[in-house]
Design an enzyme around this catalytic site. Structure first.
Site, PDB file in Angstrom:
ATOM      1  CG  HIS A  62      31.384  32.948  38.115  1.00 10.14           C
ATOM      2  ND1 HIS A  62      32.213  31.933  37.722  1.00 10.14           N
ATOM      3  CD2 HIS A  62      31.004  32.649  39.374  1.00 10.14           C
ATOM      4  CE1 HIS A  62      32.329  31.046  38.696  1.00 10.14           C
ATOM      5  NE2 HIS A  62      31.597  31.475  39.722  1.00 10.14           N
ATOM      6  CG  ASP A  73      34.390  31.825  35.165  1.00  7.14           C
ATOM      7  OD1 ASP A  73      34.101  33.026  35.325  1.00  7.14           O
ATOM      8  OD2 ASP A  73      34.033  30.934  35.966  1.00  7.14           O
ATOM      9  N   GLY A 108      30.349  29.770  46.967  1.00  8.52           N
ATOM     10  CA  GLY A 108      31.323  30.512  47.756  1.00  8.52           C
ATOM     11  C   GLY A 108      32.740  30.037  47.529  1.00  8.52           C
ATOM     12  CG  ASN A 109      34.347  26.067  47.957  1.00  9.01           C
ATOM     13  OD1 ASN A 109      33.397  25.495  48.478  1.00  9.01           O
ATOM     14  ND2 ASN A 109      35.540  26.143  48.532  1.00  9.01           N
ATOM     15  CB  SER A 110      33.286  30.778  42.598  1.00 14.19           C
ATOM     16  OG  SER A 110      32.328  29.967  41.990  1.00 14.19           O
ATOM     17  N   GLY A 127      45.832  27.853  13.826  1.00 15.11           N
ATOM     18  CA  GLY A 127      45.345  28.074  12.464  1.00 15.11           C
ATOM     19  C   GLY A 127      44.725  26.840  11.857  1.00 15.11           C
TER      20      GLY A 127
END
Length: 488
Positions: A131, A161, A235-237, A293
């Protein structure tokens, strides 16, 4: 309570929406790059070999002097491997209508967002959150010493992500973080979060692992998060969560917050999943996930009582795909899986995650209960089966005009994020200017039935369309089953 990505985007149950900490007005009037602080030059660290430091025994400090008095050595070792990622994108101007009925396009707008990243290979491979880079037309990576590099996307994986970037260092070797073995992680272990909150510059916060194996957060398709109370903010992402060896425990990705800032409940993607995605990006250019499966139902208290189990936990097997690892292990409906590859299994998300961190071809052990007896058996993991196919574009005087469809199989289901046991035709694209869009059909819709007759393939669906006749269509859309009357 809002779920929010740690670069500021609000999170739906299955969707991440990127937002800029700078664009939100949190930092204004300062040139973007000027906000990057110069980190202290760390001591030399051996290039990353994608291995972890051996686990150390945990002991309760006997005296105050036994406790860590400073995290500075850990920060010096790991901080230079944490970078800033700036993403620039162009938002196309919308079409508007003036007072006299004339149509015109509004000017395009440039937007910029900021997140963090981690150098995981010393040749310039960096991992961050998907993101952070989603929709970007230009990416710039800024190192701790303020050097800037244009970055290219090697791979994006929205389902976890994660995104893998590469910068050209002209042969220079960078400091890279090693991956920790989080199978040794325990609640209460000390960790540090390193990133660039609000664009103020590299920041280190400390805390502990608050919980492990969080599978009910609803952030990604492979939910199995490490929870921490180390302060994580917009901002830490994409930044690092490191242990007391300075190794990468996880990639910070989201927070629970009502205010949009840290409330002490942050989530990181575990290192095992990060390593799997990085390896796939570098080696294959894609992530090939293993699957068991097995289709199952979580064993809650009610299910446990009905099965005569002493306590809830595990997965009640409801279906097994032929030829899969589960089938090879002899699993069948009614079995309750309690462990996978030696690790306890609490729910279906946990099993799915554990399989996805392993490579196809690996033999794994299943522990399960059958009629009150505990059993173990082995099966070989594989990639979800199914041949690649070119979607069929439908055309004609019917509601499916302009709709691209494909026969659903486990491989395509994995790609689209739908139940691999579903049979039918899946919508892969819809031409917005044609009848299918006006009928409300969307990518991801699975056509299950027409006039109560099952649809087995894209060819089957195409053969039911003659044009002009109304008919009942049963559609699976996410968790909902919709019945619509359409022109067929």
């Amino acid at each position: 309570m809002n779920k929010q990505t740690s670069n500021g985007g609000r999170v739906g149950m299955l969707k991440l929406i990127a937002a800029s900490a700078l664009g939100a007005g949190l930092v204004t009037g300062v040139p973007l790059i000027a906000q990057v602080t110069t980190g202290q030059k760390p001591a030399a660290v051996a290039p990353s070999t994608l291995t972890s430091t051996p686990a150390q025994p945990r002991v309760v400090p006997a005296t105050k002097s036994d406790a860590i008095s400073s995290y500075a050595p850990i920060v010096r070792r790991s901080s230079s491997a944490v970078v800033n990622v700036y993403a620039r994108s162009i938002q196309r101007g919308r079409v508007a209508v003036d007072f006299f009925g004339g149509a015109f396009r509004m000017p395009d707008r440039a937007s910029q967002s900021q997140g963090s990243g981690v150098v995981v290979r010393d040749d310039g491979i960096i991992v961050t959150n998907n993101h952070v880079v989603d929709g970007a037309t230009e990416l710039v990576v800024v190192l701790g010493d303020r050097r800037e590099f244009p970055a290219k996307i090697v791979l994006t994986d929205p389902r976890t992500d994660l995104a893998v970037l590469r910068i050209d260092t002209k042969g220079e070797r960078l400091t890279a973080l090693r991956f920790a073995d989080t199978s040794n992680a325990q609640v209460g272990d000390q960790v540090l979060a390193i990133g660039n909150p609000f664009g103020v510059g590299q920041t280190v916060t400390g805390g502990i692992i608050s919980a492990l194996a969080r599978t009910d957060v609803g952030i990604t398709d492979y939910s199995f998060f490490i929870q921490t109370d180390a302060s994580i903010n917009p901002g830490n992402s994409g930044g690092a969560l490191v242990d007391m060896n300075g190794d990468l425990v996880g990639v910070n990705t989201a927070i629970f917050s009502r205010s949009g800032t840290s409330a002490g409940v942050g989530f990181a993607i575990p290192a095992e999943m990060v390593k799997r995605v990085v390896d796939g990006a570098v080696t294959d250019g894609k992530v090939i996930r293993a699957w068991t499966g097995i289709k199952g139902q979580n064993v809650d208290a009610e299910v446990a009582r009905s099965l005569g189990l002493s306590r809830p936990g595990g997965i009640l097997v409801t279906d097994v795909y032929p030829g899969s690892a589960g089938a090879e292990a002899g699993l069948r409906r009614g079995d309750v899986i309690t462990a996978f590859a030696g690790a306890p299994v609490a729910d279906d998300s946990g099993l799915k995650y554990q399989a996805a961190t392993r490579k196809p071809g690996e033999s794994v052990e299943f522990t399960f209960q059958r009629q009150g007896q505990v059993r173990t058996s082995r099966g070989k993991l594989s990639a979800p089966p199914g041949e690649a196919q070119t979607p069929r574009v439908l055309a004609g005087r019917h509601s499916f005009d302009g709709v691209s469809i494909a026969t659903i199989n486990p491989a395509l289901a994995e790609e689209q994020g739908v139940d691999p046991f579903t049979r039918g035709a899946i919508v892969t694209a819809v031409d917005g200017a044609r009848e299918g869009a006006r009928a409300g059909l969307r990518p991801g819709d699975i056509i299950l039935q027409i006039n109560d007759e099952p649809i087995q393939s894209s060819q089957d669906l195409a053969g039911r369309l003659s044009g002009g006749q109304r008919g009942k269509v049963t559609i699976q859309r996410g968790d909902q089953q919709i019945t619509a009357v359409l022109f067929l």
